[in-house]
Design a protein around this motif. Structure first.
Motif, PDB file in Angstrom:
ATOM      1  N   CYS A  27       0.831  -1.209   0.000  1.00  0.00           N
ATOM      2  CA  CYS A  27       0.000   0.000   0.000  1.00  0.00           C
ATOM      3  C   CYS A  27       0.866   1.260   0.000  1.00  0.00           C
ATOM      4  N   LEU A  28       1.969   1.264   0.737  1.00  0.00           N
ATOM      5  CA  LEU A  28       2.883   2.411   0.730  1.00  0.00           C
ATOM      6  C   LEU A  28       3.509   2.603  -0.655  1.00  0.00           C
ATOM      7  N   VAL A  29       3.850   1.514  -1.306  1.00  0.00           N
ATOM      8  CA  VAL A  29       4.419   1.588  -2.651  1.00  0.00           C
ATOM      9  C   VAL A  29       3.381   2.128  -3.622  1.00  0.00           C
ATOM     10  N   SER A  30       2.168   1.609  -3.548  1.00  0.00           N
ATOM     11  CA  SER A  30       1.111   2.006  -4.475  1.00  0.00           C
ATOM     12  C   SER A  30       0.628   3.438  -4.232  1.00  0.00           C
ATOM     13  N   ALA A  31       0.325   3.772  -2.994  1.00  0.00           N
ATOM     14  CA  ALA A  31      -0.277   5.074  -2.693  1.00  0.00           C
ATOM     15  C   ALA A  31       0.745   6.205  -2.660  1.00  0.00           C
ATOM     16  N   TRP A  32       1.960   5.922  -2.173  1.00  0.00           N
ATOM     17  CA  TRP A  32       2.935   6.992  -1.977  1.00  0.00           C
ATOM     18  C   TRP A  32       4.169   6.865  -2.851  1.00  0.00           C
ATOM     19  N   ASP A  73      -3.171  15.671   1.753  1.00  0.00           N
ATOM     20  CA  ASP A  73      -4.270  14.988   2.437  1.00  0.00           C
ATOM     21  C   ASP A  73      -4.834  13.876   1.562  1.00  0.00           C
ATOM     22  N   ASP A  74      -4.907  14.117   0.246  1.00  0.00           N
ATOM     23  CA  ASP A  74      -5.412  13.076  -0.661  1.00  0.00           C
ATOM     24  C   ASP A  74      -4.498  11.851  -0.651  1.00  0.00           C
ATOM     25  N   ALA A  75      -3.191  12.061  -0.595  1.00  0.00           N
ATOM     26  CA  ALA A  75      -2.257  10.928  -0.547  1.00  0.00           C
ATOM     27  C   ALA A  75      -2.427  10.144   0.752  1.00  0.00           C
ATOM     28  N   LEU A  79      -3.689   6.174   1.105  1.00  0.00           N
ATOM     29  CA  LEU A  79      -3.016   5.104   1.845  1.00  0.00           C
ATOM     30  C   LEU A  79      -3.988   4.416   2.793  1.00  0.00           C
ATOM     31  N   ILE A  80      -4.735   5.181   3.540  1.00  0.00           N
ATOM     32  CA  ILE A  80      -5.697   4.605   4.484  1.00  0.00           C
ATOM     33  C   ILE A  80      -6.721   3.746   3.749  1.00  0.00           C
ATOM     34  N   ARG A  81      -7.260   4.263   2.660  1.00  0.00           N
ATOM     35  CA  ARG A  81      -8.266   3.502   1.894  1.00  0.00           C
ATOM     36  C   ARG A  81      -7.679   2.210   1.323  1.00  0.00           C
ATOM     37  N   GLU A  82      -6.449   2.280   0.842  1.00  0.00           N
ATOM     38  CA  GLU A  82      -5.824   1.068   0.285  1.00  0.00           C
ATOM     39  C   GLU A  82      -5.620  -0.005   1.335  1.00  0.00           C
ATOM     40  N   PRO A 112      21.119  14.973   9.357  1.00  0.00           N
ATOM     41  CA  PRO A 112      19.698  15.289   9.399  1.00  0.00           C
ATOM     42  C   PRO A 112      19.078  14.980   8.033  1.00  0.00           C
ATOM     43  N   ALA A 113      17.901  14.442   8.026  1.00  0.00           N
ATOM     44  CA  ALA A 113      17.292  13.975   6.774  1.00  0.00           C
ATOM     45  C   ALA A 113      17.043  15.091   5.770  1.00  0.00           C
ATOM     46  N   ASP A 114      16.932  16.336   6.231  1.00  0.00           N
ATOM     47  CA  ASP A 114      16.746  17.424   5.266  1.00  0.00           C
ATOM     48  C   ASP A 114      18.016  17.696   4.459  1.00  0.00           C
ATOM     49  N   GLU A 115      19.130  17.108   4.866  1.00  0.00           N
ATOM     50  CA  GLU A 115      20.387  17.228   4.117  1.00  0.00           C
ATOM     51  C   GLU A 115      20.657  15.979   3.267  1.00  0.00           C
ATOM     52  N   LEU A 116      19.740  15.064   3.269  1.00  0.00           N
ATOM     53  CA  LEU A 116      19.912  13.785   2.591  1.00  0.00           C
ATOM     54  C   LEU A 116      19.181  13.792   1.251  1.00  0.00           C
ATOM     55  N   ALA A 117      19.847  13.353   0.194  1.00  0.00           N
ATOM     56  CA  ALA A 117      19.196  13.223  -1.104  1.00  0.00           C
ATOM     57  C   ALA A 117      18.468  11.871  -1.133  1.00  0.00           C
ATOM     58  N   LEU A 118      17.172  11.922  -1.375  1.00  0.00           N
ATOM     59  CA  LEU A 118      16.372  10.693  -1.417  1.00  0.00           C
ATOM     60  C   LEU A 118      16.095  10.294  -2.855  1.00  0.00           C
ATOM     61  N   PRO A 119      16.056   8.997  -3.137  1.00  0.00           N
ATOM     62  CA  PRO A 119      15.794   8.545  -4.504  1.00  0.00           C
ATOM     63  C   PRO A 119      14.304   8.452  -4.834  1.00  0.00           C
ATOM     64  N   TYR A 120      13.445   8.991  -3.976  1.00  0.00           N
ATOM     65  CA  TYR A 120      12.004   8.970  -4.211  1.00  0.00           C
ATOM     66  C   TYR A 120      11.415  10.277  -3.744  1.00  0.00           C
ATOM     67  N   ASN A 121      10.208  10.574  -4.221  1.00  0.00           N
ATOM     68  CA  ASN A 121       9.548  11.828  -3.952  1.00  0.00           C
ATOM     69  C   ASN A 121       8.706  11.733  -2.680  1.00  0.00           C
ATOM     70  N   VAL A 122       8.810  12.719  -1.822  1.00  0.00           N
ATOM     71  CA  VAL A 122       7.993  12.760  -0.600  1.00  0.00           C
ATOM     72  C   VAL A 122       6.730  13.580  -0.846  1.00  0.00           C
ATOM     73  N   GLU A 123       6.794  14.537  -1.725  1.00  0.00           N
ATOM     74  CA  GLU A 123       5.635  15.387  -1.998  1.00  0.00           C
ATOM     75  C   GLU A 123       4.736  14.698  -3.024  1.00  0.00           C
ATOM     76  N   VAL A 124       3.747  13.972  -2.527  1.00  0.00           N
ATOM     77  CA  VAL A 124       2.775  13.298  -3.408  1.00  0.00           C
ATOM     78  C   VAL A 124       1.373  13.717  -3.035  1.00  0.00           C
TER      79      VAL A 124
END
Length: 124
Positions: A27-32, A73-75, A79-82, A112-124
């Motif tokens: 569900c985390l993979v699908s929704a987010w 909020d939609d994302a 997740l909750i619905r899935e 700190p995580a705000d200094e970390l480059a992530l390979p995925y998007n958090v803003e969904v």
């Protein structure tokens, strides 16, 4: 990034951790759009006397998702619905909470995580 804590009764959920983990991760993979390999799940299974939840049955399960802020909020609703739709569990037996924190509140791989480059998007 998301970390998942699952609370339930040991006599009901012991031995079913992989089932629940696979459900939540899919569900985390699908929704987010989280990468499949970013699975950080903890199971806190308790004796019946240690898991007080009036008006809930023995199959009561709490799924707590701790994550970075930034998802819409939609994302979060998706997740909750899935989770409810895919689980096959009685909706009365499952409660889901999403707890968000700014990236600066997380330490990951020595920074700190705000200094970390992530390979995925958090803003969904």
């Amino acid at each position: 990034m998301a970390q998942v804590k699952v609370f339930g009764r040991r006599d009901v959920w012991a031995g079913r951790q992989r089932e629940v983990s696979d459900l939540v991760q899919s569900c985390l993979v699908s929704a987010w759009g989280l990468p499949e390999e970013k699975r950080f799940h903890r199971f806190l299974l308790l004796d019946a006397d240690d898991f007080v939840c009036p008006q809930r049955g023995e199959r009561y399960l709490v799924i707590e998702v701790v994550c970075f802020t930034g998802r819409s909020d939609d994302a979060k609703r998706a997740l909750i619905r899935e989770i409810y739709a895919r689980s096959g569990y009685d909706p009365e037996d499952v409660e889901i909470t999403i707890i968000e924190m700014p990236k600066v509140n997380w330490g990951i791989r020595g920074v700190p995580a705000d200094e970390l480059a992530l390979p995925y998007n958090v803003e969904v």
